[in-house]
Design an enzyme around this catalytic site. Structure first.
Site, PDB file in Angstrom:
ATOM      1  CG  ASP A   1      -1.971   1.040   1.169  1.00 13.99           C
ATOM      2  OD1 ASP A   1      -3.057   0.773   0.625  1.00 13.99           O
ATOM      3  OD2 ASP A   1      -1.703   2.178   1.645  1.00 13.99           O
TER       4      ASP A   1
ATOM      5  CG  ASP B   1      -4.128   8.805 -12.711  1.00 17.71           C
ATOM      6  OD1 ASP B   1      -4.552   8.273 -11.655  1.00 17.71           O
ATOM      7  OD2 ASP B   1      -4.863   9.253 -13.598  1.00 17.71           O
TER       8      ASP B   1
ATOM      9  CD  GLU C   1      -4.403   4.407  -1.535  1.00 20.10           C
ATOM     10  OE1 GLU C   1      -5.388   4.301  -2.312  1.00 20.10           O
ATOM     11  OE2 GLU C   1      -4.453   5.005  -0.451  1.00 20.10           O
TER      12      GLU C   1
ATOM     13  CG  HIS D   1      -7.486  12.961  -8.839  1.00 22.61           C
ATOM     14  ND1 HIS D   1      -7.601  11.849  -8.023  1.00 22.61           N
ATOM     15  CD2 HIS D   1      -8.242  13.932  -8.272  1.00 22.61           C
ATOM     16  CE1 HIS D   1      -8.408  12.135  -7.024  1.00 22.61           C
ATOM     17  NE2 HIS D   1      -8.806  13.386  -7.148  1.00 22.61           N
TER      18      HIS D   1
ATOM     19  CG  ASN E   1      -4.827  11.378  -5.616  1.00 20.84           C
ATOM     20  OD1 ASN E   1      -4.288  11.529  -6.706  1.00 20.84           O
ATOM     21  ND2 ASN E   1      -5.360  10.238  -5.224  1.00 20.84           N
TER      22      ASN E   1
END
Ligand code: MG
Length: 318
Positions: free
Chosen positions: A182, A199, A225, A195, A190
């Protein structure tokens, strides 16, 4: 038209010669059998898309050959061949039998070159369509199993592969290792950078995990994630080693964002491995990896924790 050869099955030497010449002149590559049995062998050994077969042949006749080829196709799921029966029989019950056995079309004997060309043109249209459909089906299947952002397997594909590997490793008395990953502080990425930056971080993390696993291991995007690494055959030490290799590579690299920022990204890792007769099932293993991941987060992130019992084992043994 597909570049694969056309298979001819014809026991009569003269008729065979005429057929070969007509096809070769039209630019086709030809495989030749002198009876149905030989044709079946050639069909099994090579990839043919069109078969032109005589009706009356020794050992295995045309309709019999059709039937066996259709059986083989349905058993191995291969794309169906286009079968043309060559026949002097033109009673409707004969034609009906030919179709029932799996023939696609007929050519009357003695055949006419123009008719042969027309029938092959039709065959080629059908085969091209079939291949196009098959390609689309493969693409759809691939898309349904792939995470579009990272190109990794998605959760569904991971579960499919893991079920197979669970059965296989159990049978072969091999361990099955899992590492749950994680990204740390991903929400903040973010929130602070948008965003698109998020990405980029996900893609870069995916590349990093992919680069660190061993041959035979595989990585999937498990959720937002979260990633899952499957390590068939890996014991807990090997799992921890792979996890730590991933952790180090990730934390040492910088993700360069479009706005010029170079971001340091870390992740927490929870590793587990099941072995032995009464090993946990797949979902228990996933839970264990999740639990160890939780300990890694609790312990301060950017670290690997292993599951060796239901309580945190303390510092990892590396
Ligand atoms: Mg014959």
């Amino acid at each position: 038209m597909s570049k694969r050869p056309i298979l001819i099955a014809e026991d009569d030497a003269v008729s065979r010669r005429v057929l070969i010449e007509a096809l070769e002149q039209a630019g086709h590559q030809v495989l030749v059998a002198e009876d149905g049995e030989q044709a079946l062998k050639l069909y099994q050994q090579s990839e043919v898309s069109v078969i032109i077969t005589d009706w009356m042949m020794p050992r295995l006749n045309g309709p019999g050959l059709c039937k066996l080829i259709r059986q083989a196709e349905s058993e191995n799921g291969s794309s169906p061949a286009y079968i043309i029966l060559l026949t002097s029989m033109d009673r409707s019950e004969d034609l009906a039998l030919g179709v029932e056995m799996g023939a696609n079309d007929f050519i009357r004997k003695p055949f006419d070159n123009l008719e042969l060309k027309a029938r092959l043109c039709n065959a080629s249209r059908i085969i091209d369509l079939q291949e196009e459909l098959l390609k689309k089906k493969d693409e759809a299947q691939h898309l349904a199993m792939t995470d579009s952002l990272t190109g990794l397997r998605n959760r569904r594909a991971m579960l499919d592969s893991l079920h197979l590997d669970e059965d296989r490793t159990r049978r072969e008395r091999q361990p099955l290792g899992l590492v749950m990953v994680d990204l740390d502080g991903f929400k903040a990425v973010n929130d602070s950078y948008g965003h698109a930056a998020g990405d980029q971080v996900l893609m870069s993390a995916a590349d990093c995990l992919r680069a660190c696993v061993r041959g035979g291991d595989y990585v999937g995007r498990w959720g937002g994630e979260e990633f899952l690494i499957a390590l068939p055959g890996a014991d807990i030490i090997q799992c921890a080693e792979v996890a730590d290799r991933c952790r180090r590579l990730l934390s040492n690299q910088r993700v360069r964002l479009d706005n010029g920022f170079a971001l340091r990204v870390t992740a927490s890792f929870g590793a587990t491995s099941g072995e032995g007769v009464d090993r946990p099932d797949l979902f228990q293993l996933i839970e264990q990896a999740d639990r160890a991941l939780y300990w890694a987060k609790e312990g301060g992130r950017d670290r690997v924790k292993i599951y060796v019992g239901s309580v945190d084992s303390g510092p990892k043994p590396l």
